[in-house]
Design a protein around this motif. Structure first.
Motif, PDB file in Angstrom:
ATOM      1  N   VAL A 196       6.110  16.255  16.877  1.00 15.97           N
ATOM      2  CA  VAL A 196       6.274  17.695  17.284  1.00 15.97           C
ATOM      3  C   VAL A 196       5.432  18.628  16.341  1.00 15.97           C
ATOM      4  O   VAL A 196       4.817  19.446  16.669  1.00 15.97           O
ATOM      5  CB  VAL A 196       7.990  18.319  17.107  1.00 15.97           C
ATOM      6  CG1 VAL A 196       7.971  19.694  17.157  1.00 15.97           C
ATOM      7  CG2 VAL A 196       8.601  17.531  18.320  1.00 15.97           C
ATOM      8  N   SER A 197       5.634  18.448  14.864  1.00 17.91           N
ATOM      9  CA  SER A 197       4.620  18.932  14.067  1.00 17.91           C
ATOM     10  C   SER A 197       3.254  19.114  14.273  1.00 17.91           C
ATOM     11  O   SER A 197       2.528  20.299  14.201  1.00 17.91           O
ATOM     12  CB  SER A 197       5.020  18.680  12.715  1.00 17.91           C
ATOM     13  OG  SER A 197       6.228  19.091  12.237  1.00 17.91           O
ATOM     14  N   GLN A 198       2.787  17.850  14.585  1.00 15.77           N
ATOM     15  CA  GLN A 198       1.335  17.695  15.029  1.00 15.77           C
ATOM     16  C   GLN A 198       0.999  18.581  16.354  1.00 15.77           C
ATOM     17  O   GLN A 198      -0.103  19.108  16.145  1.00 15.77           O
ATOM     18  CB  GLN A 198       0.920  16.136  15.329  1.00 15.77           C
ATOM     19  CG  GLN A 198      -0.289  15.995  15.530  1.00 15.77           C
ATOM     20  CD  GLN A 198      -0.584  14.453  15.834  1.00 15.77           C
ATOM     21  OE1 GLN A 198       0.271  13.897  16.484  1.00 15.77           O
ATOM     22  NE2 GLN A 198      -1.929  13.984  15.631  1.00 15.77           N
ATOM     23  N   GLN A 199       1.758  18.548  17.233  1.00 15.85           N
ATOM     24  CA  GLN A 199       1.471  19.359  18.390  1.00 15.85           C
ATOM     25  C   GLN A 199       1.554  20.625  18.321  1.00 15.85           C
ATOM     26  O   GLN A 199       0.728  21.490  18.774  1.00 15.85           O
ATOM     27  CB  GLN A 199       2.452  19.048  19.685  1.00 15.85           C
ATOM     28  CG  GLN A 199       2.434  17.306  19.864  1.00 15.85           C
ATOM     29  CD  GLN A 199       0.872  16.707  20.210  1.00 15.85           C
ATOM     30  OE1 GLN A 199       0.003  17.563  20.868  1.00 15.85           O
ATOM     31  NE2 GLN A 199       0.853  15.816  19.938  1.00 15.85           N
ATOM     32  N   LEU A 200       2.379  21.179  17.365  1.00 11.44           N
ATOM     33  CA  LEU A 200       2.554  22.579  17.151  1.00 11.44           C
ATOM     34  C   LEU A 200       1.401  22.989  16.168  1.00 11.44           C
ATOM     35  O   LEU A 200       0.853  24.166  16.187  1.00 11.44           O
ATOM     36  CB  LEU A 200       3.923  22.991  16.210  1.00 11.44           C
ATOM     37  CG  LEU A 200       5.032  22.952  17.068  1.00 11.44           C
ATOM     38  CD1 LEU A 200       6.476  22.684  16.288  1.00 11.44           C
ATOM     39  CD2 LEU A 200       5.348  24.078  18.040  1.00 11.44           C
ATOM     40  N   MET A 201       1.035  22.346  15.110  1.00 12.04           N
ATOM     41  CA  MET A 201      -0.463  22.484  14.431  1.00 12.04           C
ATOM     42  C   MET A 201      -1.688  22.743  15.684  1.00 12.04           C
ATOM     43  O   MET A 201      -2.173  23.825  15.371  1.00 12.04           O
ATOM     44  CB  MET A 201      -0.714  21.270  13.680  1.00 12.04           C
ATOM     45  CG  MET A 201      -1.983  21.618  12.853  1.00 12.04           C
ATOM     46  SD  MET A 201      -2.435  20.359  11.795  1.00 12.04           S
ATOM     47  CE  MET A 201      -3.126  19.241  13.203  1.00 12.04           C
ATOM     48  N   LEU A 202      -1.677  22.143  16.581  1.00  8.38           N
ATOM     49  CA  LEU A 202      -2.747  22.356  17.182  1.00  8.38           C
ATOM     50  C   LEU A 202      -2.430  23.392  18.104  1.00  8.38           C
ATOM     51  O   LEU A 202      -3.525  24.239  18.417  1.00  8.38           O
ATOM     52  CB  LEU A 202      -2.830  21.033  18.577  1.00  8.38           C
ATOM     53  CG  LEU A 202      -3.338  19.651  17.564  1.00  8.38           C
ATOM     54  CD1 LEU A 202      -3.041  18.447  18.434  1.00  8.38           C
ATOM     55  CD2 LEU A 202      -4.725  19.571  17.327  1.00  8.38           C
ATOM     56  N   LEU A 203      -1.279  23.588  18.569  1.00  7.24           N
ATOM     57  CA  LEU A 203      -0.954  25.119  19.368  1.00  7.24           C
ATOM     58  C   LEU A 203      -1.293  26.152  18.297  1.00  7.24           C
ATOM     59  O   LEU A 203      -1.990  27.064  18.865  1.00  7.24           O
ATOM     60  CB  LEU A 203       0.231  25.021  19.928  1.00  7.24           C
ATOM     61  CG  LEU A 203       0.605  23.987  20.874  1.00  7.24           C
ATOM     62  CD1 LEU A 203       2.054  23.836  21.279  1.00  7.24           C
ATOM     63  CD2 LEU A 203       0.049  24.408  22.360  1.00  7.24           C
ATOM     64  N   ARG A 204      -0.903  26.168  17.234  1.00  8.02           N
ATOM     65  CA  ARG A 204      -1.133  27.312  16.293  1.00  8.02           C
ATOM     66  C   ARG A 204      -2.790  27.444  15.931  1.00  8.02           C
ATOM     67  O   ARG A 204      -3.235  28.476  15.983  1.00  8.02           O
ATOM     68  CB  ARG A 204      -0.604  27.060  14.915  1.00  8.02           C
ATOM     69  CG  ARG A 204      -0.488  28.190  13.878  1.00  8.02           C
ATOM     70  CD  ARG A 204       0.318  27.913  12.631  1.00  8.02           C
ATOM     71  NE  ARG A 204      -0.354  27.092  11.786  1.00  8.02           N
ATOM     72  CZ  ARG A 204       0.041  25.995  11.277  1.00  8.02           C
ATOM     73  NH1 ARG A 204       1.126  25.250  11.561  1.00  8.02           N
ATOM     74  NH2 ARG A 204      -0.574  25.346  10.391  1.00  8.02           N
ATOM     75  N   GLN A 205      -3.403  26.234  15.908  1.00  3.20           N
ATOM     76  CA  GLN A 205      -4.944  26.355  15.655  1.00  3.20           C
ATOM     77  C   GLN A 205      -5.633  27.008  16.723  1.00  3.20           C
ATOM     78  O   GLN A 205      -6.521  27.653  16.442  1.00  3.20           O
ATOM     79  CB  GLN A 205      -5.317  25.018  15.385  1.00  3.20           C
ATOM     80  CG  GLN A 205      -5.341  24.593  13.879  1.00  3.20           C
ATOM     81  CD  GLN A 205      -5.812  23.118  13.820  1.00  3.20           C
ATOM     82  OE1 GLN A 205      -5.805  22.093  14.782  1.00  3.20           O
ATOM     83  NE2 GLN A 205      -5.442  22.469  12.339  1.00  3.20           N
ATOM     84  N   SER A 206      -5.022  27.068  17.829  1.00  2.00           N
ATOM     85  CA  SER A 206      -5.601  27.485  19.137  1.00  2.00           C
ATOM     86  C   SER A 206      -5.330  28.694  19.291  1.00  2.00           C
ATOM     87  O   SER A 206      -5.855  29.611  20.253  1.00  2.00           O
ATOM     88  CB  SER A 206      -5.297  26.672  20.404  1.00  2.00           C
ATOM     89  OG  SER A 206      -3.882  26.607  20.609  1.00  2.00           O
ATOM     90  N   GLY A 207      -4.271  29.488  18.589  1.00  2.00           N
ATOM     91  CA  GLY A 207      -3.709  30.739  18.762  1.00  2.00           C
ATOM     92  C   GLY A 207      -2.724  30.943  19.586  1.00  2.00           C
ATOM     93  O   GLY A 207      -2.395  31.951  19.934  1.00  2.00           O
ATOM     94  N   LEU A 208      -2.169  29.702  20.217  1.00  2.00           N
ATOM     95  CA  LEU A 208      -1.149  30.038  21.112  1.00  2.00           C
ATOM     96  C   LEU A 208      -0.056  30.225  20.655  1.00  2.00           C
ATOM     97  O   LEU A 208       1.018  30.852  21.559  1.00  2.00           O
ATOM     98  CB  LEU A 208      -1.267  28.830  22.323  1.00  2.00           C
ATOM     99  CG  LEU A 208      -2.546  28.524  22.821  1.00  2.00           C
ATOM    100  CD1 LEU A 208      -2.323  27.464  23.962  1.00  2.00           C
ATOM    101  CD2 LEU A 208      -2.643  29.876  23.825  1.00  2.00           C
TER     102      LEU A 208
END
Length: 126
Positions: free
Chosen positions: A57-69
């Motif tokens: 979950v943390s890994q997926q959230l990191m990618l969503l955060r990096q994309s600005g979503l």
């Protein structure tokens, strides 16, 4: 042939949009965004609701955060996430409208495993 007067390449022009679609191109990230439709949620809540491991979950959230979503905030031991711009739900709804059949409801597990303040409010002592 595309005439680009200011010297930008197609990649330079479309890369920001492609990054948004790359961030959306994963079932777990779509499920997380669906869950965040209901409002802000901590990592442990997302983990418990979707039945996924915390590291994943943390890994997926990191990618969503990096994309600005999504954006995050800390409160004590908890890290809370929310959608940065609710217009992303309009994009998701438009994408859903392209499907031949509606998606089934998001499968969820019980939140009994979640100890965040949001889940503790509604829980009863054992």
């Amino acid at each position: 042939m595309l005439n680009i007067e200011d010297g930008n390449t197609l990649t330079e022009i479309y890369n920001p949009l492609a990054e948004v679609f790359r961030a959306l191109a994963h079932p777990a990230r779509l499920a997380i965004l669906d869950l965040l439709r209901e409002g802000e949620a901590c990592v442990c809540h997302i983990e418990a609701m979707l039945g996924l491991r915390q590291a994943y979950v943390s890994q997926q959230l990191m990618l969503l955060r990096q994309s600005g979503l999504v954006s995050m905030r800390r409160q004590g031991w908890n890290v809370f996430y929310r959608v940065s711009d609710p217009r992303i739900f309009e994009v998701l709804e438009q994408a859903r409208s392209l499907l031949p059949a509606p998606l089934p409801a998001l499968p969820r597990t019980e939140t009994l495993q979640c100890t965040c303040p949001r889940c503790r409010v509604g829980s009863k002592p054992a």
